[in-house]
Motif scaffolding. Structure first.
Motif, PDB file in Angstrom:
ATOM      1  N   ILE A  51       3.616  21.242   6.808  1.00 21.40           N
ATOM      2  CA  ILE A  51       3.250  19.969   6.197  1.00 21.40           C
ATOM      3  C   ILE A  51       4.012  18.780   6.778  1.00 21.40           C
ATOM      4  CG2 ILE A  51       3.337  18.648   4.036  1.00 21.40           C
ATOM      5  CD1 ILE A  51       2.571  21.229   2.573  1.00 21.40           C
ATOM      6  N   PRO A  52       5.329  18.875   6.979  1.00 23.45           N
ATOM      7  CA  PRO A  52       6.037  17.689   7.477  1.00 23.45           C
ATOM      8  C   PRO A  52       5.503  17.219   8.830  1.00 23.45           C
ATOM      9  CG  PRO A  52       7.596  19.299   6.617  1.00 23.45           C
ATOM     10  CD  PRO A  52       6.262  19.980   6.674  1.00 23.45           C
ATOM     11  N   VAL A  53       5.237  15.915   8.930  1.00 22.70           N
ATOM     12  CA  VAL A  53       4.794  15.355  10.213  1.00 22.70           C
ATOM     13  C   VAL A  53       5.994  15.090  11.114  1.00 22.70           C
ATOM     14  CG1 VAL A  53       2.704  14.370   9.223  1.00 22.70           C
ATOM     15  CG2 VAL A  53       4.792  12.978   9.343  1.00 22.70           C
ATOM     16  N   ALA A  54       7.208  15.135  10.540  1.00 31.14           N
ATOM     17  CA  ALA A  54       8.445  15.037  11.301  1.00 31.14           C
ATOM     18  C   ALA A  54       9.564  15.616  10.444  1.00 31.14           C
ATOM     19  CB  ALA A  54       8.752  13.596  11.693  1.00 31.14           C
ATOM     20  N   THR A  55      10.578  16.173  11.096  1.00 28.34           N
ATOM     21  CA  THR A  55      11.680  16.822  10.387  1.00 28.34           C
ATOM     22  C   THR A  55      13.002  16.409  11.017  1.00 28.34           C
ATOM     23  OG1 THR A  55      10.339  18.748   9.790  1.00 28.34           O
ATOM     24  CG2 THR A  55      12.720  19.053   9.782  1.00 28.34           C
TER      25      THR A  55
ATOM     26  N   SER B 191      -0.337  12.113   2.946  1.00 27.02           N
ATOM     27  CA  SER B 191      -0.770  12.735   4.196  1.00 27.02           C
ATOM     28  C   SER B 191       0.265  12.575   5.300  1.00 27.02           C
ATOM     29  CB  SER B 191      -2.103  12.133   4.650  1.00 27.02           C
ATOM     30  OG  SER B 191      -1.947  10.770   5.016  1.00 27.02           O
ATOM     31  N   LYS B 192       1.305  11.769   5.012  1.00 27.38           N
ATOM     32  CA  LYS B 192       2.366  11.549   5.988  1.00 27.38           C
ATOM     33  C   LYS B 192       3.713  11.743   5.311  1.00 27.38           C
ATOM     34  CE  LYS B 192      -0.012   8.518   9.254  1.00 27.38           C
ATOM     35  NZ  LYS B 192       0.046   7.222   9.991  1.00 27.38           N
ATOM     36  N   ILE B 193       4.194  12.988   5.358  1.00 31.03           N
ATOM     37  CA  ILE B 193       5.461  13.357   4.728  1.00 31.03           C
ATOM     38  C   ILE B 193       6.418  13.849   5.808  1.00 31.03           C
ATOM     39  CG2 ILE B 193       6.612  14.819   3.033  1.00 31.03           C
ATOM     40  CD1 ILE B 193       3.884  15.209   1.676  1.00 31.03           C
TER      41      ILE B 193
ATOM     42  N   ASP C 257       0.830  -1.195   0.000  1.00 29.57           N
ATOM     43  CA  ASP C 257       0.000   0.000   0.000  1.00 29.57           C
ATOM     44  C   ASP C 257       0.868   1.249   0.000  1.00 29.57           C
ATOM     45  OD1 ASP C 257      -2.271  -1.559   0.093  1.00 29.57           O
ATOM     46  OD2 ASP C 257      -2.387  -1.512   2.292  1.00 29.57           O
ATOM     47  N   PRO C 258       0.342   2.394  -0.504  1.00 28.41           N
ATOM     48  CA  PRO C 258       1.125   3.633  -0.498  1.00 28.41           C
ATOM     49  C   PRO C 258       1.698   3.927   0.888  1.00 28.41           C
ATOM     50  CG  PRO C 258      -0.859   3.932  -1.783  1.00 28.41           C
ATOM     51  CD  PRO C 258      -0.977   2.582  -1.135  1.00 28.41           C
ATOM     52  N   ALA C 259       3.015   4.101   0.946  1.00 27.78           N
ATOM     53  CA  ALA C 259       3.721   4.235   2.218  1.00 27.78           C
ATOM     54  C   ALA C 259       3.949   5.701   2.571  1.00 27.78           C
ATOM     55  CB  ALA C 259       5.072   3.527   2.129  1.00 27.78           C
ATOM     56  N   PRO C 260       4.101   6.019   3.861  1.00 29.65           N
ATOM     57  CA  PRO C 260       4.582   7.343   4.249  1.00 29.65           C
ATOM     58  C   PRO C 260       5.886   7.635   3.518  1.00 29.65           C
ATOM     59  CG  PRO C 260       3.897   6.108   6.175  1.00 29.65           C
ATOM     60  CD  PRO C 260       3.881   5.143   5.022  1.00 29.65           C
ATOM     61  N   VAL C 261       6.176   8.909   3.307  1.00 29.11           N
ATOM     62  CA  VAL C 261       7.292   9.267   2.425  1.00 29.11           C
ATOM     63  C   VAL C 261       8.178  10.318   3.076  1.00 29.11           C
ATOM     64  CG1 VAL C 261       5.844  10.956   1.207  1.00 29.11           C
ATOM     65  CG2 VAL C 261       7.882  10.040   0.082  1.00 29.11           C
ATOM     66  N   VAL C 262       9.475  10.227   2.789  1.00 30.17           N
ATOM     67  CA  VAL C 262      10.469  11.141   3.342  1.00 30.17           C
ATOM     68  C   VAL C 262      11.121  11.911   2.194  1.00 30.17           C
ATOM     69  CG1 VAL C 262      12.563  11.361   4.723  1.00 30.17           C
ATOM     70  CG2 VAL C 262      10.888   9.563   5.263  1.00 30.17           C
ATOM     71  N   LEU C 263      11.143  13.233   2.291  1.00 21.22           N
ATOM     72  CA  LEU C 263      11.797  14.105   1.312  1.00 21.22           C
ATOM     73  C   LEU C 263      13.225  14.372   1.777  1.00 21.22           C
ATOM     74  CD1 LEU C 263      11.720  16.049  -1.155  1.00 21.22           C
ATOM     75  CD2 LEU C 263      10.821  17.793   0.405  1.00 21.22           C
ATOM     76  N   LEU C 264      14.203  14.100   0.895  1.00 19.84           N
ATOM     77  CA  LEU C 264      15.620  14.273   1.207  1.00 19.84           C
ATOM     78  C   LEU C 264      16.166  15.477   0.445  1.00 19.84           C
ATOM     79  CD1 LEU C 264      16.512  10.505   0.767  1.00 19.84           C
ATOM     80  CD2 LEU C 264      16.506  11.693   2.941  1.00 19.84           C
ATOM     81  N   LEU C 265      16.775  16.422   1.176  1.00 19.56           N
ATOM     82  CA  LEU C 265      17.261  17.680   0.598  1.00 19.56           C
ATOM     83  C   LEU C 265      18.779  17.763   0.748  1.00 19.56           C
ATOM     84  CD1 LEU C 265      14.487  19.992   2.099  1.00 19.56           C
ATOM     85  CD2 LEU C 265      14.536  18.936  -0.183  1.00 19.56           C
ATOM     86  N   HIS C 266      19.476  17.870  -0.386  1.00 20.93           N
ATOM     87  CA  HIS C 266      20.934  17.814  -0.379  1.00 20.93           C
ATOM     88  C   HIS C 266      21.565  19.151   0.017  1.00 20.93           C
ATOM     89  CE1 HIS C 266      21.683  20.052  -4.149  1.00 20.93           C
ATOM     90  NE2 HIS C 266      20.709  19.360  -4.730  1.00 20.93           N
ATOM     91  N   GLY C 267      22.879  19.116   0.214  1.00 14.77           N
ATOM     92  CA  GLY C 267      23.610  20.271   0.700  1.00 14.77           C
ATOM     93  C   GLY C 267      24.226  21.131  -0.390  1.00 14.77           C
ATOM     94  N   PHE C 268      24.991  22.114   0.029  1.00 16.24           N
ATOM     95  CA  PHE C 268      25.660  23.081  -0.835  1.00 16.24           C
ATOM     96  C   PHE C 268      26.604  22.369  -1.799  1.00 16.24           C
ATOM     97  CE2 PHE C 268      29.297  25.978  -1.578  1.00 16.24           C
ATOM     98  CZ  PHE C 268      28.632  27.094  -2.068  1.00 16.24           C
TER      99      PHE C 268
END
Length: 290
Positions: free
Chosen positions: A155-159, A132-134, A47-58
Motif C-alpha cells: 500500500i505505501p507509495v513511499a517508505t 490513495s497516496k499513503i 483538498d484531502p492531502a496525501p498522508v504519512v503514517l508515523l510508527l514509533h519505536g520500542f
C-alpha cells in the motif's frame, strides 16, 4: 474512498487544536483485535492531502522523544513539518503504549504490525485525507513494522526507515542482553523485568522474545518495490552501522541511503538541526510519489 459520513468509531474522543495556521489535529480511535488504538491525525487545510503514517519505536509513544531545546516530540515536530509541506499525517500509539488499549507486557511485533496495517485501512477509508497516496515512516522498532507493512501490503507509495531495526536478535541482544532474551524465552505468561539504560524498567512476556528470533525485516523489505528512504547514524548506539546498507541491498526499487554522524535519537539531545535535516530529506524524497 468513502464519502462524507465518518463511522462513529473513527470519531470517538475527537479533539481539535491548531498546529499552525489552517492545520488541525484530531485524536482518532480505531479497533484492532479488541483493543482501542489511539492516534493523532494532522490535516492541512484544503483538498484531502496525501498522508504519512508515523510508527514509533520500542518503548515510545506517538509523539516520540521530546527534543529538550524546543520541548517538542520528534514525531510531533515531523507532523508539523509535513503539514507545512502540504501533507497530512497520522501518528499512532501501538497496543500497550501511550493512550492505546492493552498492556505493554503483551507487546509483540505481530501485534504492532496488525495495528499499523489497520491504520493503513483507516487512512484509505477516511475522507479527510487522500487515502490513495499513503507513505509510511518508521523509527527504530517502528522501522521493523514499516518494513513489514510495506512488503506485505504494497500500500505505501513511499517508505522511510529511520534508524530501523533490521536484525532484531542483534539489536535486542545489545539493548537487553543475550541473557535476558534467553530468560524471556522461558518466562511463559509471567512478564520479565528488563532494566533499561535510561534508568527505568520495562516488562515483556515470552511471545515478544520468540518473535525476536522469527521476525526478519530485511526479508520483509524484499517484497516492497516502492521508493525507499533509509536514514542511518554513524554514531547509533542501538542499530549496528551498516544496517541501512543491508536494507538498501535487499530492496529493489527507487531508493536513497541518508547517512549522518548522528546517534539513535538523531542528535536531538543537543538540538534540532539533524532532526530537521532528516525530516526535510525525507519530505524531498517523498515529494515525487505523494
Amino acid at each position: 474512498m468513502f464519502k462524507a459520513l465518518i463511522p462513529a468509531w473513527m470519531a470517538i474522543g475527537l479533539t481539535v487544536s491548531s498546529v499552525q495556521a489552517q492545520t488541525t489535529e484530531e485524536t482518532i480511535n480505531y479497533p484492532v483485535d479488541g483493543l482501542n488504538i489511539v492516534g493523532t491525525l494532522s490535516v492541512p487545510a484544503g483538498d484531502p492531502a496525501p498522508v504519512v503514517l508515523l510508527l514509533h519505536g520500542f518503548g515510545g509513544t506517538r509523539d516520540e522523544l521530546e527534543i529538550p531545546a524546543v520541548k517538542e516530540g520528534i514525531y510531533t515536530r515531523a507532523a508539523r513539518q509535513l503539514a507545512e509541506a502540504g501533507y497530512a499525517s497520522l501518528r499512532i500509539d501501538f497496543p500497550g503504549s501511550g493512550d492505546s488499549g492493552g498492556e505493554f507486557a503483551d507487546m509483540t511485533y505481530s501485534g504492532q504490525i496488525a495495528a499499523a496495517t489497520a491504520a493503513l485501512d483507516f487512512l484509505k477509508a477516511d475522507p479527510r485525507v487522500n487515502g490513495s497516496k499513503i507513505a509510511v515512516i518508521g523509527w527504530s522498532q517502528g522501522g521493523l513494522v514499516a518494513s513489514a507493512i510495506a512488503g506485505r501490503t504494497g500500500i505505501p507509495v513511499a517508505t522511510a526507515l529511520w534508524a530501523a531495526v533490521g536484525e532484531p536478535e542483534v539489536t535486542f541482544a545489545k539493548l537487553l542482553g543475550a541473557d535476558k532474551i534467553a530468560a524471556g524465552l522461558k518466562t511463559g505468561a509471567t512478564p520479565l523485568e528488563l532494566p533499561m539504560p535510561w534508568g527505568f524498567s520495562l516488562y515483556l512476556k515470552q511471545p515478544y522474545f520468540e518473535e525476536i528470533l522469527t521476525t526478519h525485516p530485511l526479508e520483509e523489505i524484499v517484497a516492497y518495490k516502492g521508493p525507499l528512504f533509509v536514514a542511518e547514524g554513524l554514531n547509533d548506539e542501538a542499530i549496528p552501522v551498516g544496517t541501512g546498507e543491508k536494507f538498501i541491498a535487499a530492496h529493489d526499487g527507487p531508493e536513497e541511503l541518508w547517512i549522518r554522524p548522528m546517534d539513535h535519537g538523531f542528535n536531538s539531545a543537543t538540538g534540532v538541526e539533524t532532526v530537521d535535516e532528516m525530516v526535510a530529506a525525507t519530505i524531498a524524497f517523498f515529494k515525487p510519489y505523494l
